[in-house]
Motif scaffolding. Structure first.
Motif, PDB file in Angstrom:
ATOM      1  N   HIS A 187      -2.841   7.176   0.130  1.00 24.96           N
ATOM      2  CA  HIS A 187      -2.477   6.172  -0.871  1.00 24.96           C
ATOM      3  C   HIS A 187      -3.653   5.319  -1.335  1.00 24.96           C
ATOM      4  O   HIS A 187      -3.449   4.321  -2.026  1.00 24.96           O
ATOM      5  CB  HIS A 187      -1.368   5.277  -0.317  1.00 24.96           C
ATOM      6  CG  HIS A 187      -0.216   6.055   0.242  1.00 24.96           C
ATOM      7  ND1 HIS A 187       0.564   6.886  -0.537  1.00 24.96           N
ATOM      8  CD2 HIS A 187       0.266   6.162   1.514  1.00 24.96           C
ATOM      9  CE1 HIS A 187       1.491   7.462   0.233  1.00 24.96           C
ATOM     10  NE2 HIS A 187       1.321   7.048   1.467  1.00 24.96           N
ATOM     11  N   GLY A 188      -4.863   5.690  -0.953  1.00 22.12           N
ATOM     12  CA  GLY A 188      -6.040   5.008  -1.450  1.00 22.12           C
ATOM     13  C   GLY A 188      -6.233   3.618  -0.869  1.00 22.12           C
ATOM     14  O   GLY A 188      -5.503   3.179   0.024  1.00 22.12           O
ATOM     15  N   PHE A 189      -7.228   2.925  -1.380  1.00 21.82           N
ATOM     16  CA  PHE A 189      -7.540   1.579  -0.873  1.00 21.82           C
ATOM     17  C   PHE A 189      -6.394   0.607  -1.143  1.00 21.82           C
ATOM     18  O   PHE A 189      -6.116  -0.281  -0.332  1.00 21.82           O
ATOM     19  CB  PHE A 189      -8.829   1.058  -1.510  1.00 21.82           C
ATOM     20  CG  PHE A 189     -10.070   1.696  -0.958  1.00 21.82           C
ATOM     21  CD1 PHE A 189     -10.520   1.379   0.321  1.00 21.82           C
ATOM     22  CD2 PHE A 189     -10.776   2.635  -1.692  1.00 21.82           C
ATOM     23  CE1 PHE A 189     -11.673   1.970   0.845  1.00 21.82           C
ATOM     24  CE2 PHE A 189     -11.926   3.234  -1.174  1.00 21.82           C
ATOM     25  CZ  PHE A 189     -12.364   2.906   0.100  1.00 21.82           C
ATOM     26  N   ILE A 190      -5.711   0.774  -2.277  1.00 22.92           N
ATOM     27  CA  ILE A 190      -4.587  -0.113  -2.588  1.00 22.92           C
ATOM     28  C   ILE A 190      -3.457   0.112  -1.589  1.00 22.92           C
ATOM     29  O   ILE A 190      -2.854  -0.845  -1.081  1.00 22.92           O
ATOM     30  CB  ILE A 190      -4.089   0.121  -4.027  1.00 22.92           C
ATOM     31  CG1 ILE A 190      -5.170  -0.289  -5.026  1.00 22.92           C
ATOM     32  CG2 ILE A 190      -2.799  -0.655  -4.280  1.00 22.92           C
ATOM     33  CD1 ILE A 190      -4.795  -0.040  -6.479  1.00 22.92           C
ATOM     34  N   GLY A 191      -3.180   1.361  -1.280  1.00 21.36           N
ATOM     35  CA  GLY A 191      -2.130   1.668  -0.315  1.00 21.36           C
ATOM     36  C   GLY A 191      -2.447   1.127   1.070  1.00 21.36           C
ATOM     37  O   GLY A 191      -1.570   0.590   1.752  1.00 21.36           O
ATOM     38  N   LEU A 192      -3.700   1.279   1.494  1.00 17.38           N
ATOM     39  CA  LEU A 192      -4.110   0.747   2.799  1.00 17.38           C
ATOM     40  C   LEU A 192      -3.968  -0.770   2.821  1.00 17.38           C
ATOM     41  O   LEU A 192      -3.470  -1.343   3.808  1.00 17.38           O
ATOM     42  CB  LEU A 192      -5.557   1.141   3.090  1.00 17.38           C
ATOM     43  CG  LEU A 192      -6.149   0.564   4.386  1.00 17.38           C
ATOM     44  CD1 LEU A 192      -5.376   1.049   5.608  1.00 17.38           C
ATOM     45  CD2 LEU A 192      -7.628   0.942   4.511  1.00 17.38           C
ATOM     46  N   PHE A 193      -4.385  -1.426   1.745  1.00 16.44           N
ATOM     47  CA  PHE A 193      -4.265  -2.884   1.666  1.00 16.44           C
ATOM     48  C   PHE A 193      -2.803  -3.320   1.766  1.00 16.44           C
ATOM     49  O   PHE A 193      -2.464  -4.252   2.508  1.00 16.44           O
ATOM     50  CB  PHE A 193      -4.878  -3.390   0.363  1.00 16.44           C
ATOM     51  CG  PHE A 193      -4.606  -4.841   0.097  1.00 16.44           C
ATOM     52  CD1 PHE A 193      -5.360  -5.825   0.726  1.00 16.44           C
ATOM     53  CD2 PHE A 193      -3.587  -5.219  -0.771  1.00 16.44           C
ATOM     54  CE1 PHE A 193      -5.096  -7.172   0.499  1.00 16.44           C
ATOM     55  CE2 PHE A 193      -3.326  -6.558  -1.003  1.00 16.44           C
ATOM     56  CZ  PHE A 193      -4.077  -7.537  -0.371  1.00 16.44           C
ATOM     57  N   LEU A 194      -1.921  -2.655   1.040  1.00 16.63           N
ATOM     58  CA  LEU A 194      -0.504  -3.012   1.061  1.00 16.63           C
ATOM     59  C   LEU A 194       0.106  -2.764   2.432  1.00 16.63           C
ATOM     60  O   LEU A 194       0.920  -3.560   2.914  1.00 16.63           O
ATOM     61  CB  LEU A 194       0.258  -2.212  -0.007  1.00 16.63           C
ATOM     62  CG  LEU A 194      -0.023  -2.588  -1.464  1.00 16.63           C
ATOM     63  CD1 LEU A 194       0.643  -1.594  -2.401  1.00 16.63           C
ATOM     64  CD2 LEU A 194       0.471  -4.005  -1.754  1.00 16.63           C
ATOM     65  N   TYR A 195      -0.286  -1.662   3.061  1.00 18.84           N
ATOM     66  CA  TYR A 195       0.258  -1.323   4.377  1.00 18.84           C
ATOM     67  C   TYR A 195      -0.122  -2.381   5.412  1.00 18.84           C
ATOM     68  O   TYR A 195       0.722  -2.846   6.186  1.00 18.84           O
ATOM     69  CB  TYR A 195      -0.274   0.047   4.802  1.00 18.84           C
ATOM     70  CG  TYR A 195       0.309   0.563   6.097  1.00 18.84           C
ATOM     71  CD1 TYR A 195       1.646   0.898   6.195  1.00 18.84           C
ATOM     72  CD2 TYR A 195      -0.493   0.715   7.231  1.00 18.84           C
ATOM     73  CE1 TYR A 195       2.191   1.375   7.383  1.00 18.84           C
ATOM     74  CE2 TYR A 195       0.038   1.195   8.414  1.00 18.84           C
ATOM     75  CZ  TYR A 195       1.377   1.529   8.479  1.00 18.84           C
ATOM     76  OH  TYR A 195       1.905   1.990   9.664  1.00 18.84           O
ATOM     77  N   ILE A 196      -1.381  -2.775   5.409  1.00 18.04           N
ATOM     78  CA  ILE A 196      -1.835  -3.815   6.329  1.00 18.04           C
ATOM     79  C   ILE A 196      -1.209  -5.156   5.964  1.00 18.04           C
ATOM     80  O   ILE A 196      -0.842  -5.956   6.837  1.00 18.04           O
ATOM     81  CB  ILE A 196      -3.372  -3.902   6.330  1.00 18.04           C
ATOM     82  CG1 ILE A 196      -3.969  -2.608   6.897  1.00 18.04           C
ATOM     83  CG2 ILE A 196      -3.853  -5.105   7.129  1.00 18.04           C
ATOM     84  CD1 ILE A 196      -5.481  -2.551   6.835  1.00 18.04           C
ATOM     85  N   ALA A 197      -1.052  -5.406   4.670  1.00 19.05           N
ATOM     86  CA  ALA A 197      -0.494  -6.680   4.204  1.00 19.05           C
ATOM     87  C   ALA A 197       0.938  -6.871   4.699  1.00 19.05           C
ATOM     88  O   ALA A 197       1.349  -7.998   5.001  1.00 19.05           O
ATOM     89  CB  ALA A 197      -0.535  -6.754   2.678  1.00 19.05           C
ATOM     90  N   VAL A 198       1.707  -5.785   4.784  1.00 20.19           N
ATOM     91  CA  VAL A 198       3.077  -5.878   5.303  1.00 20.19           C
ATOM     92  C   VAL A 198       3.053  -6.409   6.733  1.00 20.19           C
ATOM     93  O   VAL A 198       3.800  -7.330   7.095  1.00 20.19           O
ATOM     94  CB  VAL A 198       3.788  -4.504   5.253  1.00 20.19           C
ATOM     95  CG1 VAL A 198       5.093  -4.545   6.031  1.00 20.19           C
ATOM     96  CG2 VAL A 198       4.060  -4.097   3.820  1.00 20.19           C
ATOM     97  N   GLY A 199       2.178  -5.849   7.559  1.00 14.36           N
ATOM     98  CA  GLY A 199       2.082  -6.285   8.947  1.00 14.36           C
ATOM     99  C   GLY A 199       1.578  -7.700   9.087  1.00 14.36           C
ATOM    100  O   GLY A 199       2.118  -8.492   9.873  1.00 14.36           O
TER     101      GLY A 199
END
Length: 435
Positions: A333-345
């Protein structure tokens, strides 16, 4: 016999769901998390229990208007929706050449996330949240207690999850078992009879022993991280609790065979084949994302041999698993996906800390404080252990975030009630003074 028992239990769950609608999503969570049909040996093994449970929960959601609530307004809840929508975007721009693999994974993730959102709109209050915790503990704890007994007898090495699930592999089930240990502690503090509390402590010990029995090095680090935060957040007597947990871990590790000790000692080295394959894969993923920084490669991109031909930086051209939630999110999911995934946590963690602060002087909500602190301990175990397994789409972490969100709804409701009461009392006081 197992098949018949499962049919009866599942049927009772369906009937109960239409009497008490909140049992619909709980039934789904049980089937999705535990995969009980994979524990049978005959006709029930391949029956579509997951589809039936999802249909049951959906019907309960549609037909029971009084059992529906607005979608939570917490930032963590919103971020989970945004993350799912971004996964839809990356699926459109996926680069995998394997026929059907992107749609298959997108369909599975859509079902998981959709049922998660329904759960967040159907469960409310302490009793229902606690039932969710029980379902999670029973679903994963079954494998933990069973695996712990096996490890105590045989020394470990064969502890595995249900076939065809996210947690079938030893590394994956080990992380899941690590994550439910804090919830076992939470439930132990809610049990009034000492015998039940001792049984829950025994389940915690067996589940931890089962994690050791998987011989997963990443899970060992996860256990240490989880145990540290369990000690720091589970009791007011932090030093004594940490000392007790440390002694318990030392005893459990002492009973493991020498072969286990030898494998765990390789954590400090990265020369073995398993470690080298991870490093090669992560280098390939980094090269892939540099060329596709926004959307990554889509679901299961590392399984495509063409991906390795294009982006492998060495001759190690084999389709390995990402072996990391962080690199999996980045690759797919790219850098945006990684950012969103970490942001949820991160958002869920901050929400939990906010809840602890808001209820610290309220005796009636101390259960909420303990539960969200155990959610933090569980998420910490996942954050550490997840660095070595590909479990981005696994349900359990999302339901832990969901539990924090649901607890926040309870706290917000009480805060709103107190605010209304305060305004009413102030109005009456002003009226009396005016008279």
């Amino acid at each position: 016999m197992r098949d018949i028992i499962l049919i009866v239990v599942f049927g009772y769950g369906v009937i109960l769901s239409f009497r008490k609608p909140y049992w619909g999503p709980l039934l789904w969570v049980w089937v999705s998390m535990m995969n009980p049909h994979r524990l049978t040996w005959s006709f029930a093994y391949s029956l579509p229990f997951a589809q039936a449970a999802a249909a049951c929960a959906l019907l309960c959601f549609i037909l029971s208007k009084k059992a529906r609530y607005p979608y939570p307004n917490a930032n963590a809840a919103k971020l989970m929706v945004v993350l799912y929508l971004w996964m839809c975007v990356t699926s459109v721009f996926a680069i995998s050449t394997i026929p059907g693999v992107v749609y298959e994974n997108w369909s599975k993730v859509t079902k998981i996330q959709f049922m998660l959102f329904i759960t967040l709109m159907m469960l409310r209050g302490r009793e229902q949240i606690q039932l969710l915790v029980w379902v999670l503990v029973v679903s994963i704890g079954y494998f933990g207690v069973k695996g712990g007994l096996y490890t105590a007898v045989g020394g470990g090495g064969m502890v595995m999850g249900p076939a065809g699930s996210f947690i079938e592999g030893t590394n994956h089930i080990a992380i899941a078992m690590t994550m439910v240990v804090p919830f076992m502690y939470y439930l132990s503090q809610q049990l009034e009879r000492p015998i039940y509390r001792k049984m829950m402590y025994a389940a915690m010990a067996l589940t931890t022993l089962s994690v050791f029995g998987t011989t997963s090095r990443g899970a060992l680090l996860a256990v240490f991280a989880m145990s540290l935060f369990l000690g720091l957040k589970g009791s007011k007597h932090k030093f004594a609790t940490l000392l007790l947990i440390g002694m318990a871990l030392a005893i459990l590790m002492a009973v493991m065979p020498e072969s286990w000790t030898s494998k765990m000692s390789t954590i400090k080295s990265h020369e073995d084949h398993s470690a080298q394959s991870r490093l090669y894969t992560w280098k390939m993923i980094w090269n892939l994302v540099i060329h596709n920084p926004l959307t990554g490669g889509g679901f299961s991109v590392t399984e495509d041999s063409m991906t390795w031909i294009r982006y492998a930086v060495t001759d190690w051209a084999k389709a390995y698993s990402p072996h990391s939630i962080y690199f999996q999110a980045l690759a797919e999911h790219g850098f945006i996906g990684l950012f969103l995934y970490i942001a949820v946590g991160v958002s869920a963690w901050r929400l939990a800390s906010s809840i602890v602060e808001r209820v610290k002087d309220d005796p009636e909500l101390q259960w909420a404080s303990l539960l969200v602190r155990m959610c933090q301990a569980s998420l910490m175990g996942f954050a550490v252990g997840g660095a070595f397994v590909n479990l981005v789409n696994f349900d359990l972490p999302y339901y832990i975030v969901g539990a924090i969100i649901l607890v926040n709804e309870v706290v917000r409701e009480k805060e709103a009630g107190l605010a209304v009461k305060s305004v009413s009392q102030n109005g009456m006081a002003m009226g009396v003074r005016a008279v």
